[in-house]
Design a protein around this motif. Structure first.
Motif, PDB file in Angstrom:
ATOM      1  N   UNK A  61       0.811  -1.215   0.000  1.00  0.00           N
ATOM      2  CA  UNK A  61       0.000   0.000   0.000  1.00  0.00           C
ATOM      3  C   UNK A  61       0.846   1.267   0.000  1.00  0.00           C
ATOM      4  N   UNK A  62       2.145   1.144   0.300  1.00  0.00           N
ATOM      5  CA  UNK A  62       3.019   2.311   0.330  1.00  0.00           C
ATOM      6  C   UNK A  62       3.574   2.661  -1.053  1.00  0.00           C
ATOM      7  N   UNK A  63       4.104   1.647  -1.788  1.00  0.00           N
ATOM      8  CA  UNK A  63       4.716   1.938  -3.091  1.00  0.00           C
ATOM      9  C   UNK A  63       3.883   1.438  -4.265  1.00  0.00           C
ATOM     10  N   UNK A  64       2.838   0.643  -4.003  1.00  0.00           N
ATOM     11  CA  UNK A  64       1.932   0.202  -5.047  1.00  0.00           C
ATOM     12  C   UNK A  64       2.383  -0.987  -5.867  1.00  0.00           C
ATOM     13  N   UNK A  65       3.471  -1.636  -5.491  1.00  0.00           N
ATOM     14  CA  UNK A  65       3.966  -2.777  -6.256  1.00  0.00           C
ATOM     15  C   UNK A  65       3.451  -4.080  -5.672  1.00  0.00           C
ATOM     16  N   UNK A  66       3.491  -5.147  -6.481  1.00  0.00           N
ATOM     17  CA  UNK A  66       3.104  -6.459  -5.977  1.00  0.00           C
ATOM     18  C   UNK A  66       4.259  -7.427  -6.133  1.00  0.00           C
ATOM     19  N   UNK A  67       4.309  -8.388  -5.234  1.00  0.00           N
ATOM     20  CA  UNK A  67       5.363  -9.401  -5.241  1.00  0.00           C
ATOM     21  C   UNK A  67       5.178 -10.327  -4.066  1.00  0.00           C
ATOM     22  N   UNK A  68       6.133 -11.183  -3.865  1.00  0.00           N
ATOM     23  CA  UNK A  68       6.084 -12.123  -2.754  1.00  0.00           C
ATOM     24  C   UNK A  68       6.988 -11.581  -1.657  1.00  0.00           C
TER      25      UNK A  68
END
Length: 83
Positions: A61-68
């Motif tokens: 929610x801070x930088x908007x990226x997705x990953x594991x």
């Protein structure tokens, strides 16, 4: 994103003119990430795993990226053996 990657090897993409960091690139999965990703601890990430994916996919929610992203040992999934 098709590969299971935490983007830990992401490198900055800098402007040749100003030297400003414009984005980040993950050589592990070829993901193009926002510049904010490089300074983010992903402490405010939430799980968004869908049924057809390996468990643990999150969006920050801070930088908007997705990953594991593993935020802590307490967040790690616990396997229960089937008998």
């Amino acid at each position: 994103m098709t590969s299971r990657c935490d983007h830990s090897g992401a490198v900055p993409v800098e402007s040749a003119v100003t030297g400003e960091v414009l984005a980040a690139l993950c050589p592990g999965c070829d993901a193009q990430l926002p510049a904010e990703f490089l300074g983010c601890a992903h402490a405010n990430a939430i799980d968004i795993t869908s049924l057809n994916e390996p468990p643990g996919r999150s969006i920050c929610n801070d930088c908007g990226t997705s990953g594991w992203y593993r935020r802590s040992e307490a967040d790690r999934a616990v396997g229960i053996p089937l008998e």
